[in-house]
Design an enzyme around this catalytic site. Structure first.
Site, short mmCIF file in Angstrom:
data_model
loop_
_atom_site.label_atom_id
_atom_site.label_comp_id
_atom_site.label_asym_id
_atom_site.label_seq_id
_atom_site.Cartn_x
_atom_site.Cartn_y
_atom_site.Cartn_z
N ASN A 16 -26.66 23.06 -25.13
CA ASN A 16 -25.49 22.97 -25.87
C ASN A 16 -24.56 24.23 -25.44
OD1 ASN A 16 -27.46 24.59 -27.06
ND2 ASN A 16 -26.04 24.64 -28.98
N LYS A 133 -40.49 12.53 -16.59
CA LYS A 133 -38.97 12.83 -17.17
C LYS A 133 -37.85 11.99 -16.64
CE LYS A 133 -36.06 16.49 -17.84
NZ LYS A 133 -36.00 16.82 -19.26
N LYS A 221 -37.09 24.12 -18.16
CA LYS A 221 -36.35 25.54 -17.91
C LYS A 221 -37.06 26.26 -18.93
CE LYS A 221 -33.34 25.69 -21.68
NZ LYS A 221 -33.69 24.62 -22.56
N LYS A 283 -40.66 25.03 -25.35
CA LYS A 283 -40.17 26.32 -25.85
C LYS A 283 -41.38 26.92 -26.64
CE LYS A 283 -35.71 24.24 -27.02
NZ LYS A 283 -35.02 24.31 -25.70
P1 ADP Z 1 -32.33 22.51 -25.45
O1 ADP Z 1 -31.20 21.85 -24.93
O2 ADP Z 1 -31.94 23.91 -26.15
O3 ADP Z 1 -33.68 22.58 -24.74
P2 ADP Z 1 -33.93 20.60 -27.09
O4 ADP Z 1 -33.15 19.41 -27.72
O5 ADP Z 1 -34.54 20.16 -26.04
O6 ADP Z 1 -32.50 21.67 -26.76
O7 ADP Z 1 -34.77 21.38 -28.36
C1 ADP Z 1 -33.93 21.53 -29.46
C2 ADP Z 1 -34.64 20.54 -30.57
O8 ADP Z 1 -35.93 20.67 -30.91
C3 ADP Z 1 -33.77 20.75 -31.95
O9 ADP Z 1 -32.55 20.41 -31.71
C4 ADP Z 1 -34.69 19.93 -32.81
O10 ADP Z 1 -34.50 18.65 -33.09
C5 ADP Z 1 -35.90 19.86 -32.03
N1 ADP Z 1 -37.29 20.07 -32.68
C6 ADP Z 1 -38.39 19.63 -32.47
N2 ADP Z 1 -39.48 20.06 -32.96
C7 ADP Z 1 -39.05 20.88 -34.00
C8 ADP Z 1 -39.46 21.77 -34.78
N3 ADP Z 1 -40.82 21.99 -35.22
N4 ADP Z 1 -38.72 22.94 -35.43
C9 ADP Z 1 -37.10 22.80 -35.01
N5 ADP Z 1 -36.83 22.08 -34.19
C10 ADP Z 1 -37.41 21.21 -33.50
MG MG Z 2 -35.04 20.85 -23.80
#
Ligand code: ADP
Ligand code: MG
Length: 320
Positions: A16, A133, A221, A283
């Site tokens: 985002n 992926k 990433k 993450k």
């Molecule tokens: P990015 O583009 O930043 O890598 P992602 O969509 O891969 O974003 O990861 C962020 C998403 O992870 C959040 O929008 C949320 O829906 C999801 N998510 C999954 N598990 C959790 C958790 N335990 N706590 C918070 N968010 C979570």
């Molecule tokens: Mg991601």
């Protein structure tokens, strides 16, 4: 710059930060999002942090793959490693251009540059046996089968219903070494703001003769961001996404946002499965690995809370 005591932060930007989910991905839209992101980066710089920025490239690589597919009668399509390098240049340029504008306006002359980055992976990584992926466009089953036969793509059905439910899938191996780490360190020493390892970096393997070859794969990433942060001895690994905190019991009635936690607590929650694979999972894993390898702290928060989180006021903070 031996007496440069400022903290070095590696910032991993989520999707985002460059393209919102509802946007097509025009250059104007991307510049606008990058400008909002750069606002935060400029504030971090003003607070005295040294910055290295890394970012995702899923939507940009996806669009480029469509262009390769649609334009292949006119010009030769480029392979995935080259596409990865192209997106690093594209996104890096947007950051360089806008950050420079901001600093010029403030009368600051700070070097800003992008390092097109290769990341070494193990060609025996188990993910090469069972790629998972999805990349690029959605296809009908017929077209997917044709691509499988003619190009050797691994294709999978990724949606249960609809006309085009198939996609190409590629391996997502673990990153091992940032090939350009020494260049990046030299740029840190030169007080530059650096954009590096975009899209997780271009995955390469080492050949028996010592040369490197690009691979048809994609590195996560956030995982590559951790390796980058470790290889430049960063103090803080800051993962910016679209949620303010990582949560336990995510999406359930007893959901709880995590504030400052120890790496042991983070590992326990990770093992209990609180963070979804493919989004928060990698993450949290990357955040844990950075602190275990000796980093001061990892932070997971949203772009708009980044500055407060760096100052310890919000977000999920993982420490020894
Ligand atoms: P990015 O583009 O930043 O890598 P992602 O969509 O891969 O974003 O990861 C962020 C998403 O992870 C959040 O929008 C949320 O829906 C999801 N998510 C999954 N598990 C959790 C958790 N335990 N706590 C918070 N968010 C979570
Ligand atoms: Mg991601």
């Amino acid at each position: 710059m031996k007496n440069d005591k400022r903290k070095l932060v590696v910032i991993a930007l989520g999707g985002n930060a460059i393209k919102q989910a509802n946007e097509k991905g025009t250059a104007e839209e991307q510049f606008k999002n990058v400008a909002i992101t750069c606002d935060q980066l400029v504030k971090m710089n003003a607070l005295g942090y040294k910055l290295i920025i890394t970012h995702g490239n899923g939507p940009q690589a996806g669009n480029l793959l469509i262009q390769q597919e649609e334009g292949k009668q006119l010009v030769p399509p480029q392979p995935l490693d080259v596409i990865g390098a192209m997106t690093q240049g594209q996104i890096g340029y947007m950051f360089q251009n806008i950050l420079r504008d901001y600093f010029i306006n403030k009368g600051k002359d700070i070097p800003i540059t992008t390092v097109v980055t290769q990341v070494l992976v193990d060609e025996n990584d188990p993910d090469f046996d069972d790629p998972s992926k999805p990349v690029g466009p959605f296809y009908t089953k017929e077209v997917a089968m044709e691509l499988k036969d003619t190009k050797g793509y691994v294709v999978k059905q990724v949606k249960p219903k609809g006309e085009k439910t198939w996609r190409r899938v590629v391996p997502s191996p673990e990153p091992h070494t940032i090939v350009e780490a020494d260049c990046i360190k030299a740029l840190v020493a030169a007080r530059a703001i650096i954009i590096a390892s975009g899209g997780g970096g271009v995955p390469v393997k080492k050949n028996p003769d010592g040369t490197f070859s690009g691979l048809e794969a994609v590195i996560d990433k956030d995982k590559a961001g951790n390796i980058l942060a470790q290889s430049v001895d960063a103090d803080i690994f800051l993962i910016l996404t679209d949620v303010r905190n990582a949560c336990i019991n995510y999406g359930k009635p007893d959901e709880k946002a995590l504030g400052e936690i120890t790496v042991a607590e983070a590992e326990k929650y990770y093992d209990e499965g609180h963070f979804l694979a493919g989004s928060m999972g990698p993450k949290m894993q990357a955040a844990i690995r950075f602190v275990k390898a000796g980093g001061d702290k990892s932070i997971i928060t949203s772009l708009d809370h980044a500055v407060d989180a760096l100052e310890g006021k919000t977000g999920t903070i993982i420490r020894k």
